[in-house]
Design a protein around this motif. Structure first.
Motif, PDB file in Angstrom:
ATOM      1  N   GLU A 184       0.739  -1.129   0.157  1.00 34.70           N
ATOM      2  CA  GLU A 184       0.100  -0.041  -0.042  1.00 34.70           C
ATOM      3  C   GLU A 184       0.764   1.442  -0.090  1.00 34.70           C
ATOM      4  O   GLU A 184       0.669   2.047  -0.802  1.00 34.70           O
ATOM      5  CB  GLU A 184      -1.061  -0.062   1.288  1.00 34.70           C
ATOM      6  CG  GLU A 184      -2.107  -1.209   1.155  1.00 34.70           C
ATOM      7  CD  GLU A 184      -1.474  -2.345   1.996  1.00 34.70           C
ATOM      8  OE1 GLU A 184      -2.338  -3.271   1.931  1.00 34.70           O
ATOM      9  OE2 GLU A 184      -0.148  -2.480   2.206  1.00 34.70           O
ATOM     10  N   TRP A 185       1.962   1.349   0.864  1.00 30.48           N
ATOM     11  CA  TRP A 185       2.793   2.508   0.900  1.00 30.48           C
ATOM     12  C   TRP A 185       3.598   2.601  -0.648  1.00 30.48           C
ATOM     13  O   TRP A 185       3.676   3.649  -1.011  1.00 30.48           O
ATOM     14  CB  TRP A 185       3.787   2.318   1.940  1.00 30.48           C
ATOM     15  CG  TRP A 185       4.720   3.404   1.881  1.00 30.48           C
ATOM     16  CD1 TRP A 185       6.142   3.727   1.412  1.00 30.48           C
ATOM     17  CD2 TRP A 185       4.508   4.709   2.498  1.00 30.48           C
ATOM     18  NE1 TRP A 185       6.645   4.778   1.641  1.00 30.48           N
ATOM     19  CE2 TRP A 185       5.536   5.535   2.361  1.00 30.48           C
ATOM     20  CE3 TRP A 185       3.422   5.375   3.162  1.00 30.48           C
ATOM     21  CZ2 TRP A 185       5.875   6.746   2.697  1.00 30.48           C
ATOM     22  CZ3 TRP A 185       3.435   6.604   3.750  1.00 30.48           C
ATOM     23  CH2 TRP A 185       4.607   7.377   3.243  1.00 30.48           C
ATOM     24  N   GLY A 186       3.872   1.495  -1.009  1.00 36.95           N
ATOM     25  CA  GLY A 186       4.717   1.621  -2.333  1.00 36.95           C
ATOM     26  C   GLY A 186       3.858   2.348  -3.428  1.00 36.95           C
ATOM     27  O   GLY A 186       4.069   3.143  -4.310  1.00 36.95           O
ATOM     28  N   GLU A 187       2.438   1.906  -3.369  1.00 37.26           N
ATOM     29  CA  GLU A 187       1.506   2.273  -4.348  1.00 37.26           C
ATOM     30  C   GLU A 187       1.138   3.793  -4.103  1.00 37.26           C
ATOM     31  O   GLU A 187       0.947   4.528  -5.188  1.00 37.26           O
ATOM     32  CB  GLU A 187       0.009   1.457  -4.566  1.00 37.26           C
ATOM     33  CG  GLU A 187       0.358   0.162  -4.964  1.00 37.26           C
ATOM     34  CD  GLU A 187      -0.974  -0.845  -4.948  1.00 37.26           C
ATOM     35  OE1 GLU A 187      -1.893  -0.319  -4.038  1.00 37.26           O
ATOM     36  OE2 GLU A 187      -0.785  -1.789  -5.566  1.00 37.26           O
ATOM     37  N   PHE A 188       1.068   3.948  -3.065  1.00 35.86           N
ATOM     38  CA  PHE A 188       0.733   5.410  -2.398  1.00 35.86           C
ATOM     39  C   PHE A 188       1.814   6.359  -3.314  1.00 35.86           C
ATOM     40  O   PHE A 188       1.518   7.526  -3.612  1.00 35.86           O
ATOM     41  CB  PHE A 188       0.669   5.750  -0.912  1.00 35.86           C
ATOM     42  CG  PHE A 188       0.524   7.037  -0.331  1.00 35.86           C
ATOM     43  CD1 PHE A 188      -0.437   7.840  -0.577  1.00 35.86           C
ATOM     44  CD2 PHE A 188       1.801   7.435   0.134  1.00 35.86           C
ATOM     45  CE1 PHE A 188      -0.603   9.140  -0.186  1.00 35.86           C
ATOM     46  CE2 PHE A 188       1.758   8.882   0.602  1.00 35.86           C
ATOM     47  CZ  PHE A 188       0.678   9.613   0.375  1.00 35.86           C
ATOM     48  N   GLU A 189       3.088   6.021  -2.671  1.00 35.88           N
ATOM     49  CA  GLU A 189       4.214   6.994  -2.834  1.00 35.88           C
ATOM     50  C   GLU A 189       4.297   7.005  -4.660  1.00 35.88           C
ATOM     51  O   GLU A 189       4.462   8.318  -5.073  1.00 35.88           O
ATOM     52  CB  GLU A 189       5.417   6.535  -2.424  1.00 35.88           C
ATOM     53  CG  GLU A 189       6.717   7.121  -2.867  1.00 35.88           C
ATOM     54  CD  GLU A 189       7.985   6.743  -2.130  1.00 35.88           C
ATOM     55  OE1 GLU A 189       8.970   7.270  -2.399  1.00 35.88           O
ATOM     56  OE2 GLU A 189       7.864   5.604  -1.543  1.00 35.88           O
ATOM     57  N   LYS A 190       4.003   6.046  -5.486  1.00 32.30           N
ATOM     58  CA  LYS A 190       3.913   6.212  -6.699  1.00 32.30           C
ATOM     59  C   LYS A 190       2.992   7.091  -7.427  1.00 32.30           C
ATOM     60  O   LYS A 190       3.209   7.842  -8.181  1.00 32.30           O
ATOM     61  CB  LYS A 190       4.285   4.678  -7.260  1.00 32.30           C
ATOM     62  CG  LYS A 190       4.098   4.595  -8.798  1.00 32.30           C
ATOM     63  CD  LYS A 190       4.135   3.365  -9.419  1.00 32.30           C
ATOM     64  CE  LYS A 190       4.041   3.086 -11.080  1.00 32.30           C
ATOM     65  NZ  LYS A 190       3.908   1.738 -11.315  1.00 32.30           N
ATOM     66  N   ALA A 208      -6.445  15.430  -2.980  1.00 33.03           N
ATOM     67  CA  ALA A 208      -5.634  14.097  -3.640  1.00 33.03           C
ATOM     68  C   ALA A 208      -4.798  13.270  -2.192  1.00 33.03           C
ATOM     69  O   ALA A 208      -5.003  12.191  -2.341  1.00 33.03           O
ATOM     70  CB  ALA A 208      -4.875  14.239  -4.612  1.00 33.03           C
ATOM     71  N   PHE A 209      -4.134  14.199  -1.650  1.00 37.90           N
ATOM     72  CA  PHE A 209      -3.099  13.465  -0.689  1.00 37.90           C
ATOM     73  C   PHE A 209      -4.054  12.644   0.471  1.00 37.90           C
ATOM     74  O   PHE A 209      -3.760  11.561   0.793  1.00 37.90           O
ATOM     75  CB  PHE A 209      -2.359  14.458  -0.054  1.00 37.90           C
ATOM     76  CG  PHE A 209      -1.285  13.954   0.893  1.00 37.90           C
ATOM     77  CD1 PHE A 209       0.081  13.835   0.185  1.00 37.90           C
ATOM     78  CD2 PHE A 209      -1.359  13.459   2.106  1.00 37.90           C
ATOM     79  CE1 PHE A 209       1.068  13.540   0.808  1.00 37.90           C
ATOM     80  CE2 PHE A 209      -0.240  13.202   2.807  1.00 37.90           C
ATOM     81  CZ  PHE A 209       0.872  13.015   2.425  1.00 37.90           C
ATOM     82  N   TYR A 210      -5.143  13.354   0.739  1.00 34.69           N
ATOM     83  CA  TYR A 210      -6.130  12.825   1.741  1.00 34.69           C
ATOM     84  C   TYR A 210      -6.876  11.366   1.085  1.00 34.69           C
ATOM     85  O   TYR A 210      -6.946  10.431   1.828  1.00 34.69           O
ATOM     86  CB  TYR A 210      -7.133  13.875   2.228  1.00 34.69           C
ATOM     87  CG  TYR A 210      -8.193  13.229   2.825  1.00 34.69           C
ATOM     88  CD1 TYR A 210      -8.038  13.129   4.296  1.00 34.69           C
ATOM     89  CD2 TYR A 210      -9.609  12.654   2.585  1.00 34.69           C
ATOM     90  CE1 TYR A 210      -8.957  12.634   5.240  1.00 34.69           C
ATOM     91  CE2 TYR A 210     -10.535  12.128   3.300  1.00 34.69           C
ATOM     92  CZ  TYR A 210     -10.128  11.966   4.529  1.00 34.69           C
ATOM     93  OH  TYR A 210     -11.163  11.514   5.294  1.00 34.69           O
ATOM     94  N   TYR A 211      -7.205  11.599  -0.136  1.00 37.83           N
ATOM     95  CA  TYR A 211      -7.758  10.412  -0.765  1.00 37.83           C
ATOM     96  C   TYR A 211      -6.885   9.179  -0.873  1.00 37.83           C
ATOM     97  O   TYR A 211      -7.279   7.988  -0.547  1.00 37.83           O
ATOM     98  CB  TYR A 211      -8.447  10.684  -2.376  1.00 37.83           C
ATOM     99  CG  TYR A 211      -8.898   9.731  -2.947  1.00 37.83           C
ATOM    100  CD1 TYR A 211     -10.155   9.138  -2.690  1.00 37.83           C
ATOM    101  CD2 TYR A 211      -8.025   9.292  -4.269  1.00 37.83           C
ATOM    102  CE1 TYR A 211     -10.536   8.125  -3.694  1.00 37.83           C
ATOM    103  CE2 TYR A 211      -8.689   8.132  -5.054  1.00 37.83           C
ATOM    104  CZ  TYR A 211      -9.816   7.558  -4.305  1.00 37.83           C
ATOM    105  OH  TYR A 211     -10.150   6.527  -5.178  1.00 37.83           O
ATOM    106  N   PHE A 212      -5.647   9.347  -1.461  1.00 30.90           N
ATOM    107  CA  PHE A 212      -4.830   8.399  -1.573  1.00 30.90           C
ATOM    108  C   PHE A 212      -4.219   7.858  -0.218  1.00 30.90           C
ATOM    109  O   PHE A 212      -4.019   6.555  -0.016  1.00 30.90           O
ATOM    110  CB  PHE A 212      -3.614   8.603  -2.472  1.00 30.90           C
ATOM    111  CG  PHE A 212      -4.043   8.951  -3.936  1.00 30.90           C
ATOM    112  CD1 PHE A 212      -4.700   8.035  -4.579  1.00 30.90           C
ATOM    113  CD2 PHE A 212      -4.142  10.044  -4.520  1.00 30.90           C
ATOM    114  CE1 PHE A 212      -5.107   7.933  -5.999  1.00 30.90           C
ATOM    115  CE2 PHE A 212      -4.529  10.261  -5.782  1.00 30.90           C
ATOM    116  CZ  PHE A 212      -4.808   9.351  -6.527  1.00 30.90           C
ATOM    117  N   ALA A 213      -4.302   8.727   0.779  1.00 32.42           N
ATOM    118  CA  ALA A 213      -3.698   8.286   1.946  1.00 32.42           C
ATOM    119  C   ALA A 213      -4.475   7.491   2.941  1.00 32.42           C
ATOM    120  O   ALA A 213      -4.411   6.539   3.812  1.00 32.42           O
ATOM    121  CB  ALA A 213      -3.018   9.362   2.740  1.00 32.42           C
TER     122      ALA A 213
END
Length: 463
Positions: A184-190, A208-213
């Motif tokens: 999940e972290w890898g996908e978030f960062e990418k 966007a940051f809130y949505y993906f986090a």
């Protein structure tokens, strides 16, 4: 003939006067660079496009922005099934009316976005906009200030740089670096780095940051900009978090909107509860997002009659050396925190491997029947309180499973003026239960949509 000419001239004058008045309203058409200061998302800079039609107006941020966050299919569904993203704008001001008082234009409209819908009331003087956002209870929820501009250079900031700095900070401060190895972290960062190149203003970045986090396996991770509100209407001018209502001579309802208040505020309310000597106390924690340890621990101390071991925090120091939870012997070595003081608990989290939370009963506490109401938005500080009172059978919990958002989070300033909120300690109950991502189950999930009515009619009546 003379009179006909006079009448024609008078009609022409009235017509031109009306057109001039409409033209004045058209002065607001175009792009406005504004600062939105909100209780929901902090401070963001964005651009509003204003359009007018006679005495009405509307405004909106960049159209199609939802596509750059949600993607085509999800944004299409959001446009169809919600009223949040019409034509893809993240913020819209609709149903606007314009009037004039002297040299001042008076605006009244509805502010709409995914963070909520509020009443918009503002004024424009010398091309300067000042507006206030209020909820249906007339409580101030935000302010908007800004100026009309001829040209704007997009993006308003280097959002890839901001995202990169936020991620670097999180990787350094997070409670358990093993979380950084997750899929999940890898996908978030990418995805956040890739998409941040498309964003043109702060609103798009923060949303966007809130949505993906929100897809990560932990909570308390967000990106905001916090600036002092310099408008005449302060967001902190109405800071009541506790509301007491007598339902009948033996029962009181205490609604706690947030634990963001002070210990003194809690003390003040409970002095009334104890003086009235109620037999039953209903505490409504629905939509309570948490807050400070000071107000939370003070509340808990007012409703228990024996010491309550709430649970324990595990810090990065613990997870750097251990993959498992502490056993009883290791727990006994943890420092015990029992004071309702935020600075002390943060200091302990920075210095210790773990911290054991203990709440002692107040000298005078409520000893009657206690009922706690929860829902899916009861989060953070509120959740260990609910779990602890449930575990020792001190309260009957009624409602829905809580949010599952219980970690210790801290805010770290970035060079850009933004700050990133990072979880710096994990939390477990004494029986080894991790509340974050799971929540606390109530004793009763009533079919009745009104849990207060249910408690009064079924639980208190039976007592």
């Amino acid at each position: 003939m003379k009179y006909k000419i006079q009448i024609s001239l008078l009609a022409l004058f009235i017509s031109l006067s009306g057109q001039a008045q409409v033209t004045n309203y058209k002065e607001i058409e175009g792009q406005w660079l504004v600062k939105l200061n909100s209780n929901d998302i902090g401070t963001v800079y964005t651009v509003l496009d204003f359009e007018t039609d006679d005495k009405s107006f509307k405004a909106y941020t960049r159209r199609g922005a939802d596509r750059d966050i949600l993607g085509f299919w999800k944004s299409s569904l959001a446009r169809v099934f919600t009223n949040d993203f019409k034509k893809g704008s993240l913020i819209r001001i609709t149903d606007g009316n314009i009037s004039k008082r002297g040299d001042t234009l008076i605006l009244a409209a509805i502010f709409r976005s995914a963070i909520g819908s509020y009443y918009f009331n503002g004024e424009i003087i010398n091309q300067r906009l000042n507006a206030v956002l209020r909820d249906r209870n007339k409580k101030v929820r935000g302010t908007i200030v800004g100026d009309k501009v001829a040209t704007i250079k997009f993006p308003l900031n280097d959002y890839l740089k901001i995202v990169t700095e936020a991620i670097d900070t999180a990787e350094n401060k997070i409670y358990n670096r093993n979380e950084l190895e997750s899929k999940e972290w890898g996908e978030f960062e990418k995805i956040i780095k890739k998409k941040s190149k498309r964003y043109v203003d702060d609103v798009e970045l923060v949303f966007a940051f809130y949505y993906f986090a929100s897809k990560l396996p932990f909570s308390h991770f967000n990106l905001t900009r916090i600036e002092e509100d310099t408008t005449k209407t302060s967001l902190n001018s109405e800071n009541n978090n506790l509301f007491l209502e007598e339902k009948n001579p033996t029962t009181a309802l205490l609604t706690i909107k947030s634990f963001a208040g002070t210990a003194e505020e809690v003390d003040s309310v409970f002095s009334i509860i104890l003086e009235k000597d109620y037999s039953n106390l209903i505490v409504d924690l629905r939509n309570n997002p948490g807050g400070s340890v000071e107000a939370g621990m003070t509340f808990a101390s007012k409703v228990i009659d024996s010491t309550l071991i709430g649970g324990y925090f595990l810090t990065q120091k613990w997870f750097n050396e251990n993959d498992n939870l502490p056993n009883e012997i290791e727990l006994s070595d943890f420092s015990v925190f029992s004071e309702a003081n935020y600075d002390l608990i943060i200091d302990g989290i920075h210095k210790e491997r773990g911290l054991l939370l203990k709440v002692k009963p107040a000298e005078e506490s409520f000893k009657g029947e206690l009922f706690i109401i929860t829902n899916e938005r009861t989060g953070s500080t509120a959740e260990p309180i609910v779990h602890g009172l449930k575990l020792v059978e001190r309260a009957t919990i009624v409602g829905e499973t809580t949010a599952g958002a219980m970690l210790n989070g801290e805010r770290f300033d970035l060079e850009s003026g933004f700050s990133v909120f990072v979880p710096t300690a994990d939390y477990y109950t004494l029986d080894g239960y991790r509340i974050d991502q799971s929540g606390v189950e109530p004793h009763i999930k009533p079919d009745d949509k009104d849990p207060i009515k249910y408690i009064l009619g079924h639980l208190i009546a039976e007592n």
